[in-house]
Design an enzyme around this catalytic site. Structure first.
Site, short mmCIF file in Angstrom:
data_model
loop_
_atom_site.label_atom_id
_atom_site.label_comp_id
_atom_site.label_asym_id
_atom_site.label_seq_id
_atom_site.Cartn_x
_atom_site.Cartn_y
_atom_site.Cartn_z
CD GLU A 87 -31.51 19.44 -1.48
OE1 GLU A 87 -31.18 20.27 -0.60
OE2 GLU A 87 -31.20 19.57 -2.67
NE ARG A 104 -26.99 20.56 -1.25
CZ ARG A 104 -25.72 20.99 -1.30
NH1 ARG A 104 -24.78 20.36 -0.62
NH2 ARG A 104 -25.40 22.06 -1.99
CB SER A 146 -32.56 22.98 -4.72
OG SER A 146 -31.98 24.23 -5.02
#
Length: 392
Positions: free
Chosen positions: A384, A167, A253
């Site tokens: 995130e 990520r 998420s």
């Protein structure tokens, strides 16, 4: 370049929060995108790139700057590839990601089928190296076209130079600019179709997906089956957009899975899920700048700095953020009193808008989750999504 009617960011983001920007531009061609961005940079004001709005959580206060909405479209098959049985694509940044995946599946090209159902646009994919169900975009990405802030020029940047990791990328870590297009190299399954009668995807690399498909990890099934199974799994977790389902009013998420030293992971309960990380994976060296050190950051710094030759590189493991949240006492559906932000009723890792939540309510719940996990396990979870005007 076109000036758009100004609408609040809550109308343009999947979390459905955010205030009015001072100015808004919508660009539909690559040339307009470059011209618009260069003009905004020359003005010197604040700016925000907005694609699908699926990874943005914004304050409801006015945004004192320019929002550039990317709506460039186009998928081009390039004449060259790195070998037989491969096909290379150039995809404009504003192409919806799941439309791209569906396009590749229809044409029998495998490599991103497990990334079905991810919201957002193609240009955002390499910035955080999107991934799910055993695939990451890094496995198919060959290069991007990038409008660099420092040079003001569109440059071709090879995937190897993007420092892609879990990520993250060099762009997410601070290299300023705009992804104009991406290049992918996928497997053309035409030969397999002729021989076997079906278009097989890449080996299944995720246990839950394998179980859903009724196969073993490492087996191969048709890419259309993989796509259908992934979409069903994502829908069961509220991860496929549905205007009638508040569990999908989210940014997906919300926290990344923390990466810690194996020695620290051994202090956690034995049933805490963990997965070994390859020592050379680029996501373990991303620089961080926080006043306090948590185990995840210690792991990053341990590999970012040259280790003494006499000492081995610390072994790292990835933990489950969802497990940590659940076992810190936060259950599905939990929300702070008096707010309309809540943990998804389907998936602990998603923070959702139950109707009229504000950006600050989303951030408040995120901070509470961080505090609970840190108090229980000594780990700071890292968000995130991109935040605008909010502190998490």
């Amino acid at each position: 370049m076109s000036h758009s009617s100004i609408v609040a960011l809550r109308e343009l983001t999947t979390m459905r929060v955010g205030g009015l920007p001072e100015r808004m531009l919508t660009v539909t061609t690559q040339r307009d995108l470059v011209d618009a961005v260069l003009a905004v940079w020359a003005d010197g004001g604040d700016w925000l790139l907005l694609g699908g709005g699926s990874n943005t959580v914004a304050s409801d206060e006015p945004f004192d700057g320019t929002v550039i909405r990317i709506a460039t479209k186009g998928i081009e098959v390039l004449p060259e590839s790195s070998g037989p049985g491969l096909v290379r694509l150039r995809v404009q940044a504003g192409e919806p990601w799941d439309d791209l995946v569906a396009y590749t599946v229809r044409h029998g090209w495998s490599g991103i089928e497990a990334l079905s159902g991810i919201p957002g646009l193609a240009g955002a994919a390499p910035i955080q190296n999107i991934g799910a169900y055993g695939q990451e975009v890094s496995s198919a990405l060959t290069a991007i076209e990038f409008l660099d802030y420092d040079s003001g020029e569109v440059e071709r940047v090879d995937a190897a130079d993007l420092e892609l990791g879990y990520r993250t990328s060099v762009i997410k870590q601070g290299r300023q600019g705009v992804v104009v297009s991406i290049e992918l190299e996928l497997h053309d399954t035409a030969h397999e179709r002729d021989v076997l009668g079906e278009e097989l995807g890449q080996p299944i690399a995720y246990a839950q997906l394998a179980s859903t498909l009724g196969v073993q990890p490492g087996d191969r099934v048709s890419i259309s089956q993989v796509r259908a199974a992934v979409l069903a799994l994502r829908a069961s977790k509220g991860m496929v957009l549905n205007a009638d389902d508040n569990d999908t009013w989210s940014a997906g998420s919300f926290f990344t899975n923390p990466i810690v030293r194996e020695s620290f992971a051994r202090t956690l309960p034995a049933d805490a899920p963990r997965w070994p990380m390859a020592a050379d994976e680029p996501d373990v060296v991303e620089p961080l700048d926080r006043p306090s050190i948590d185990p995840w950051e210690a792991a990053q710094q341990a590999l970012a700095a040259p280790a003494p030759s006499a000492e081995p590189t610390p072994r790292l493991v990835k933990l489950s953020a969802a497990w940590l949240i659940e076992h810190s006492g936060i259950r599905r559906g939990f929300g702070l009193p008096g707010t309309q932000a809540a943990i998804s009723s389907k998936h602990t890792l998603a923070i959702t808008n139950r109707g009229e939540a504000t950006g600050e309510e989303i951030a408040q719940l995120a901070r509470y989750v961080q505090q609970r996990v840190q108090a229980e396990f000594g780990i700071i979870l890292h968000p995130e999504p991109v935040t605008v005007g909010l502190e998490i």
